[in-house]
Design an enzyme around this catalytic site. Structure first.
Site, PDB file in Angstrom:
ATOM      1  N   ASN A  10       0.794  -1.076   0.076  1.00 13.90           N
ATOM      2  CA  ASN A  10      -0.197  -0.270  -0.072  1.00 13.90           C
ATOM      3  C   ASN A  10       0.752   1.044  -0.070  1.00 13.90           C
ATOM      4  O   ASN A  10       1.791   1.522   1.070  1.00 13.90           O
ATOM      5  CB  ASN A  10      -0.962  -0.277   1.563  1.00 13.90           C
ATOM      6  CG  ASN A  10      -2.118   1.777   1.380  1.00 13.90           C
ATOM      7  OD1 ASN A  10      -1.659   2.291   0.915  1.00 13.90           O
ATOM      8  ND2 ASN A  10      -3.344   1.026   1.932  1.00 13.90           N
ATOM      9  N   ASP A  69      -0.969  -3.332  10.411  1.00 10.50           N
ATOM     10  CA  ASP A  69      -2.231  -4.634   9.631  1.00 10.50           C
ATOM     11  C   ASP A  69      -3.453  -3.067  10.647  1.00 10.50           C
ATOM     12  O   ASP A  69      -3.214  -2.661  11.500  1.00 10.50           O
ATOM     13  CB  ASP A  69      -2.499  -5.337  10.270  1.00 10.50           C
ATOM     14  CG  ASP A  69      -3.735  -6.534   9.252  1.00 10.50           C
ATOM     15  OD1 ASP A  69      -3.469  -6.408   8.001  1.00 10.50           O
ATOM     16  OD2 ASP A  69      -4.645  -6.764   9.801  1.00 10.50           O
ATOM     17  N   PHE A 149      -6.222   8.793   2.173  1.00  8.90           N
ATOM     18  CA  PHE A 149      -6.602   7.323   1.792  1.00  8.90           C
ATOM     19  C   PHE A 149      -7.624   6.703   2.355  1.00  8.90           C
ATOM     20  O   PHE A 149      -8.059   6.758   3.142  1.00  8.90           O
ATOM     21  CB  PHE A 149      -5.668   6.093   0.927  1.00  8.90           C
ATOM     22  CG  PHE A 149      -4.538   5.999   2.397  1.00  8.90           C
ATOM     23  CD1 PHE A 149      -4.210   6.739   3.308  1.00  8.90           C
ATOM     24  CD2 PHE A 149      -5.120   4.422   2.856  1.00  8.90           C
ATOM     25  CE1 PHE A 149      -3.324   5.943   4.175  1.00  8.90           C
ATOM     26  CE2 PHE A 149      -4.139   3.620   3.927  1.00  8.90           C
ATOM     27  CZ  PHE A 149      -3.533   4.149   4.495  1.00  8.90           C
ATOM     28  N   TYR A 151     -10.682   5.171   3.744  1.00  2.00           N
ATOM     29  CA  TYR A 151     -11.463   5.900   4.464  1.00  2.00           C
ATOM     30  C   TYR A 151     -11.502   6.792   5.459  1.00  2.00           C
ATOM     31  O   TYR A 151     -12.274   7.800   5.655  1.00  2.00           O
ATOM     32  CB  TYR A 151     -12.284   4.341   5.920  1.00  2.00           C
ATOM     33  CG  TYR A 151     -12.452   2.877   5.400  1.00  2.00           C
ATOM     34  CD1 TYR A 151     -13.595   2.811   4.830  1.00  2.00           C
ATOM     35  CD2 TYR A 151     -11.834   2.090   6.003  1.00  2.00           C
ATOM     36  CE1 TYR A 151     -14.309   1.743   4.741  1.00  2.00           C
ATOM     37  CE2 TYR A 151     -12.316   1.454   5.094  1.00  2.00           C
ATOM     38  CZ  TYR A 151     -13.097   1.098   4.878  1.00  2.00           C
ATOM     39  OH  TYR A 151     -13.628   0.090   4.385  1.00  2.00           O
ATOM     40  N   ASP A 152     -10.449   7.631   5.070  1.00  2.00           N
ATOM     41  CA  ASP A 152     -10.069   8.531   5.265  1.00  2.00           C
ATOM     42  C   ASP A 152     -11.247  10.262   5.177  1.00  2.00           C
ATOM     43  O   ASP A 152     -11.408  11.184   6.138  1.00  2.00           O
ATOM     44  CB  ASP A 152      -8.565   9.948   5.552  1.00  2.00           C
ATOM     45  CG  ASP A 152      -7.869   8.848   5.521  1.00  2.00           C
ATOM     46  OD1 ASP A 152      -7.351   8.152   6.614  1.00  2.00           O
ATOM     47  OD2 ASP A 152      -6.361   8.808   5.038  1.00  2.00           O
ATOM     48  N   LYS A 172      -2.437  14.248  10.316  1.00  2.00           N
ATOM     49  CA  LYS A 172      -2.722  13.392  10.426  1.00  2.00           C
ATOM     50  C   LYS A 172      -2.064  12.455  10.746  1.00  2.00           C
ATOM     51  O   LYS A 172      -2.575  11.312  11.953  1.00  2.00           O
ATOM     52  CB  LYS A 172      -3.088  12.334   8.656  1.00  2.00           C
ATOM     53  CG  LYS A 172      -4.189  11.559   9.184  1.00  2.00           C
ATOM     54  CD  LYS A 172      -3.960  10.450   7.963  1.00  2.00           C
ATOM     55  CE  LYS A 172      -4.260   9.210   8.231  1.00  2.00           C
ATOM     56  NZ  LYS A 172      -4.584   8.043   6.404  1.00  2.00           N
TER      57      LYS A 172
HETATM   58  P1  ITT Z   1      -0.774  -3.718   3.135  1.00  2.00           P
HETATM   59  O1  ITT Z   1      -1.752  -5.284   3.871  1.00  2.00           O
HETATM   60  O2  ITT Z   1      -0.339  -4.300   1.322  1.00  2.00           O
HETATM   61  O3  ITT Z   1      -0.349  -3.375   3.920  1.00  2.00           O
HETATM   62  P2  ITT Z   1      -4.187  -2.700   2.939  1.00  2.00           P
HETATM   63  O4  ITT Z   1      -4.451  -1.943   2.192  1.00  2.00           O
HETATM   64  O5  ITT Z   1      -4.034  -4.396   2.987  1.00  2.00           O
HETATM   65  O6  ITT Z   1      -1.949  -3.212   2.716  1.00  2.00           O
HETATM   66  P3  ITT Z   1      -4.534  -3.731   5.467  1.00  2.00           P
HETATM   67  O7  ITT Z   1      -5.542  -4.614   5.519  1.00  2.00           O
HETATM   68  O8  ITT Z   1      -3.478  -3.001   6.360  1.00  2.00           O
HETATM   69  O9  ITT Z   1      -3.600  -2.505   4.168  1.00  2.00           O
HETATM   70  O10 ITT Z   1      -5.866  -2.191   5.371  1.00  2.00           O
HETATM   71  C1  ITT Z   1      -6.761  -2.337   5.299  1.00  2.00           C
HETATM   72  C2  ITT Z   1      -7.540  -1.280   4.980  1.00  2.00           C
HETATM   73  O11 ITT Z   1      -8.101   0.205   5.895  1.00  2.00           O
HETATM   74  C3  ITT Z   1      -7.031  -0.758   3.989  1.00  2.00           C
HETATM   75  O12 ITT Z   1      -6.931  -0.951   2.802  1.00  2.00           O
HETATM   76  C4  ITT Z   1      -7.360   0.988   3.638  1.00  2.00           C
HETATM   77  O13 ITT Z   1      -8.713   0.982   3.315  1.00  2.00           O
HETATM   78  C5  ITT Z   1      -8.322   0.932   5.149  1.00  2.00           C
HETATM   79  N1  ITT Z   1      -7.014   1.991   5.589  1.00  2.00           N
HETATM   80  C6  ITT Z   1      -5.852   1.616   6.405  1.00  2.00           C
HETATM   81  N2  ITT Z   1      -4.963   2.751   6.910  1.00  2.00           N
HETATM   82  C7  ITT Z   1      -6.221   3.927   7.313  1.00  2.00           C
HETATM   83  C8  ITT Z   1      -5.908   4.949   7.138  1.00  2.00           C
HETATM   84  O14 ITT Z   1      -4.864   4.684   7.714  1.00  2.00           O
HETATM   85  N3  ITT Z   1      -6.969   5.742   6.572  1.00  2.00           N
HETATM   86  C9  ITT Z   1      -7.735   5.538   6.383  1.00  2.00           C
HETATM   87  N4  ITT Z   1      -7.786   3.953   6.058  1.00  2.00           N
HETATM   88  C10 ITT Z   1      -7.104   3.097   5.889  1.00  2.00           C
END
Ligand code: ITT
Length: 191
Positions: A10, A69, A149, A151-152, A172
């Site tokens: 990500n 995560d 990005f 749900y921000d 943030k």
């Molecule tokens: P990696 O596992 O490759 O790190 P990912 O996008 O799959 O990337 P997660 O499973 O941790 O990562 O993230 C879950 C989701 O939560 C992510 O795709 C976003 O939609 C949301 N998310 C995570 N961090 C966020 C943030 O800081 N602000 C807003 N939404 C967030």
């Protein structure tokens, strides 16, 4: 400066972590390590997934690394999307599809309390450490802002007037789940 490989695909997370920790560590991406791979994420808890992602990359590279995560836990939805935050609206869905789904599920529900929970798993010289960061807030009635990005655009942290997507990144990062977990990691590493 010590190198730390960030086990994520990500790019938004990567940028945030580089901004948060970049003065104390050289944060390497999977691309820097010439890795072009999907990281498995099949556990049922945020802690479990963070550890699974970090171990997977540590086994591949032997480098000191960490994974993050994150889940958005909404009270009125019994803690969903939680560990399923990334693909809440289905395989291959976009950030916007996920936002749409939670706004639809919440409708005009008055209890809009939610929190972001982030667990970072660090593997340093073979030893494993977990750090957690959390921020409480509410889900807005509609999207606001274009920064950030995921749900921000619909997350309004308690005590603030701007959603995470309306704030400049440094603001943030200063109060976010990820910022708080990363600060704990920084301290544990003596920086
Ligand atoms: P990696 O596992 O490759 O790190 P990912 O996008 O799959 O990337 P997660 O499973 O941790 O990562 O993230 C879950 C989701 O939560 C992510 O795709 C976003 O939609 C949301 N998310 C995570 N961090 C966020 C943030 O800081 N602000 C807003 N939404 C967030």
């Amino acid at each position: 400066m010590s190198d730390l490989l960030f086990a994520t695909n990500n790019q938004h997370k990567l940028r945030e972590i580089q901004e948060i920790l970049g003065s104390d560590f050289r944060i390497l991406s999977l691309r820097d390590a010439n890795l072009d791979i999907e990281i498995p994420e099949t556990q049922e808890t945020i802690e479990g997934n963070a550890a699974q992602k970090a171990r997977f990359i540590y086994e591949k590279t032997g480098m000191n690394c960490f994974a993050d995560d994150t889940g958005l836990e909404i009270d009125a939805l019994d803690g969903r999307p939680g560990v399923y935050s990334a693909r809440y609206a289905g395989e291959g869905c976009s950030f916007d599809d996920n936002v749409e789904k939670i706004l639809m599920e919440l409708g005009d529900t008055q209890n809009r309390k939610a929190c972001f929970r982030c667990v970072i798993c660090l593997i340093s010289d073979g030893a494993e450490y977990l750090f957690e960061g959390r921020v409480d807030g509410v889900i807005t009635m509609e999207r606001r802002g274009s920064d950030g990005f995921g749900y921000d655009p619909v997350f309004l942290p308690d005590g603030h007037r701007q959603t995470f997507a309306e704030m400049p990144p440094y603001l943030k990062n200063g109060i976010s789940h990820r910022g708080r977990a990363a600060e704990k990691m920084r301290k544990a590493m003596g920086k």
